[in-house]
Write an enzyme that holds these catalytic residues in place. Structure first.
Site, PDB file in Angstrom:
ATOM      1  CG  ASP A 107     -11.964  -4.358 -22.692  1.00 35.72           C
ATOM      2  OD1 ASP A 107     -11.321  -5.424 -22.830  1.00 35.72           O
ATOM      3  OD2 ASP A 107     -12.804  -3.962 -23.523  1.00 35.72           O
TER       4      ASP A 107
ATOM      5  CG  HIS B 195      -2.151   0.810   1.071  1.00 40.98           C
ATOM      6  ND1 HIS B 195      -2.161   2.073   0.487  1.00 40.98           N
ATOM      7  CD2 HIS B 195      -3.448   0.564   1.443  1.00 40.98           C
ATOM      8  CE1 HIS B 195      -3.391   2.549   0.494  1.00 40.98           C
ATOM      9  NE2 HIS B 195      -4.190   1.664   1.072  1.00 40.98           N
TER      10      HIS B 195
END
Length: 477
Positions: free
Chosen positions: A416, A174
């Site tokens: 995508d 993180h």
């Protein structure tokens, strides 16, 4: 319910390699940690997975898809090079920092699985262990003679499900990026892969990340405050840097479920809460999709705990909800949406149990959360100097705390790679942190996907309570 998965019998490693930016494309670069980054230095790894349909054989995937994925990743790392670098943690008083050395790379694994793909992307409760074989493990950090620790920041695993699809899973620390920065990386990579672009044609078509840490102004001296908190951690706290995966106990009984609030649910919930808030005299309160979703989840979670517990907590017990807010594109700062790194602050809301489980629990929760969001909008850093200390105190005290991560506005389903939108996106580390994750919906603009991990009994209770609320919502509004 999916059966527990045996990693050794269901997944075969096909390839393990390293992917780096194109040769000589990125010079050696060090990036200082800002006060936004430091609270996450000793945080456990973030794990995010995306599932895609691809109804072809493994050989077809390896010959046609894999080379494009790896090449586009290499091009992407030219701009997102910190993911290929390391977190360097020297001894006090030297500050930790991110270092990319020319030629650095990230670990990339390709595997094949015999697990049933439809089971993994289904909406029913699944054993949390079912996804473990598809998750990469960060390489073990190295330690120099002077004690300086150097920790890799990202690993990627692509898992093929022959004749069904594949998954792409990232494990990263993180400290290198928050959710928005990570999804920026994913959208950039998927665009390069989908369009088969080269570096020259990318100019102007995709926004490049901004790595300039000088734009983060620290008027409150938060960096030194957080560094002192970090340096004062016990040895076992700092050792989290060296943990490739969290130490998990008794996860055998935990299940993972993704619930969907469709756009109709969300709008009716906002209408109901807004109407009730006006009767309380809170006409100007911030009532958003985020606020009402968090309110509903908080109430359902508290009630599901009570239904599962042998002893009911006292009415005056304090329950807390923590959420993270993005400081990009705020008037208070000059930080654009393309800033790469962490740019989030934590805020906490408290309420008595009696208010949350009462007849107007959702409204009570929404008022409390809405007030805190409004405070953030006026002063994003109000009270943030206690962020690390408060977190440590809560962890040690075992208080009733729910953490909300993610947002329905970040567009996870826009990623995508050329084979359509993801069939499912999931945040896996909530299994260890007890966090509730929010995301946009794949096929319902304005809807929200809510993911959480609970014990089997509590999850059954949570599901029943949530379904009752949603059913009644459609009736009364």
């Amino acid at each position: 319910m999916a059966h527990p998965i045996d990693h050794g019998h269901n997944v075969k490693i096909i390839e393990q390699c390293k992917v780096s930016p194109p040769p000589s494309s990125v010079p050696s670069t060090s990036l200082p940690l800002t006060f936004f980054d430091i609270p996450w230095v000793n945080c456990g790894p973030v794990q995010s997975i995306f599932f895609y349909e691809f109804p072809y054989s493994s050989n077809h995937f390896l010959q046609t898809v894999l080379p494009t994925l790896k090449h586009s990743l290499s091009l992407t790392l030219q701009h997102f090079f910190p993911f290929a670098g390391n977190l360097v943690f020297p001894f006090q008083p030297h500050f930790p920092y991110i270092l990319y050395s020319e030629g650095d790379s990230l670990f990339f694994t390709v595997a094949e699985s015999t697990i049933e793909f439809p089971c993994l992307i289904g909406d029913t409760a699944r054993d949390v262990r079912d996804l473990h074989p598809s998750v990469p493990v960060l390489p073990t950090p190295g330690t120099k003679e002077d004690g300086t620790c150097s920790s890799p920041l990202m690993a990627i695993q692509v898992t093929i499900f022959p004749n069904y699809g594949f998954s792409i899973c990232m494990t990263f620390r993180h400290v290198i990026a928050d959710g928005r920065a990570f999804l920026h990386f994913m959208k950039y990579w998927s665009y390069v892969c989908r369009t088969r672009s080269d570096l020259a044609s990318l100019e102007g078509s995709q926004a490049s990340p901004l790595h300039n840490r000088d734009i983060i102004e620290d008027h409150k001296g938060l960096k030194l405050i957080f560094l002192e908190e970090l340096w004062n951690l016990p040895t076992e706290g700092i050792k989290k840097l060296a943990d490739p995966i969290p130490n998990v106990i008794n996860n055998n009984e935990k299940v993972r479920v993704v619930f969907m609030l469709n756009s109709d649910h969300v709008e009716k919930l906002k209408k109901l809460v807004s109407s009730e808030c006006k009767s309380y005299g809170f006409e100007s309160l911030h009532i958003s999709t985020f606020v009402v979703t968090c309110s509903l989840m908080w109430v359902c979670k508290v009630q599901s705990e009570e239904a599962s517990a042998r002893t009911i907590p006292k009415n005056d017990e304090i329950y807390k909800l923590a959420f993270l807010a993005d400081c990009r594109n705020r008037l208070q700062f000059s930080i654009p949406s393309t800033y790469f790194g962490n740019c989030i602050v934590g805020h906490m809301v408290s309420h008595k149990r009696s208010k949350l489980v009462g007849g107007n629990g959702i409204v009570e929760a929404a008022i409390a959360i809405g007030r805190k969001v409004r405070d953030f909008q006026f002063d994003a850093l109000r009270g943030v100097e206690g962020f690390m200390a408060d977190g440590k105190e809560i962890e040690q005290s075992g208080e009733h705390v729910i953490t909300i991560a993610g947002s329905p506005k970040m567009g996870a389903y826009e990623i995508d790679f050329g084979w359509g939108k993801p069939k499912k996106c999931e945040i896996l580390h909530i299994e260890y942190s007890g966090t509730i994750s929010l995301s946009d919906c794949r096929d319902d603009e304005g809807g929200v996907e809510v993911e959480l991990v609970l014990g089997r009994v509590q999850m059954s209770n949570f599901s029943t309570i949530l379904e009752d609320y949603l059913r009644n919502l459609l009736v009364v509004t």
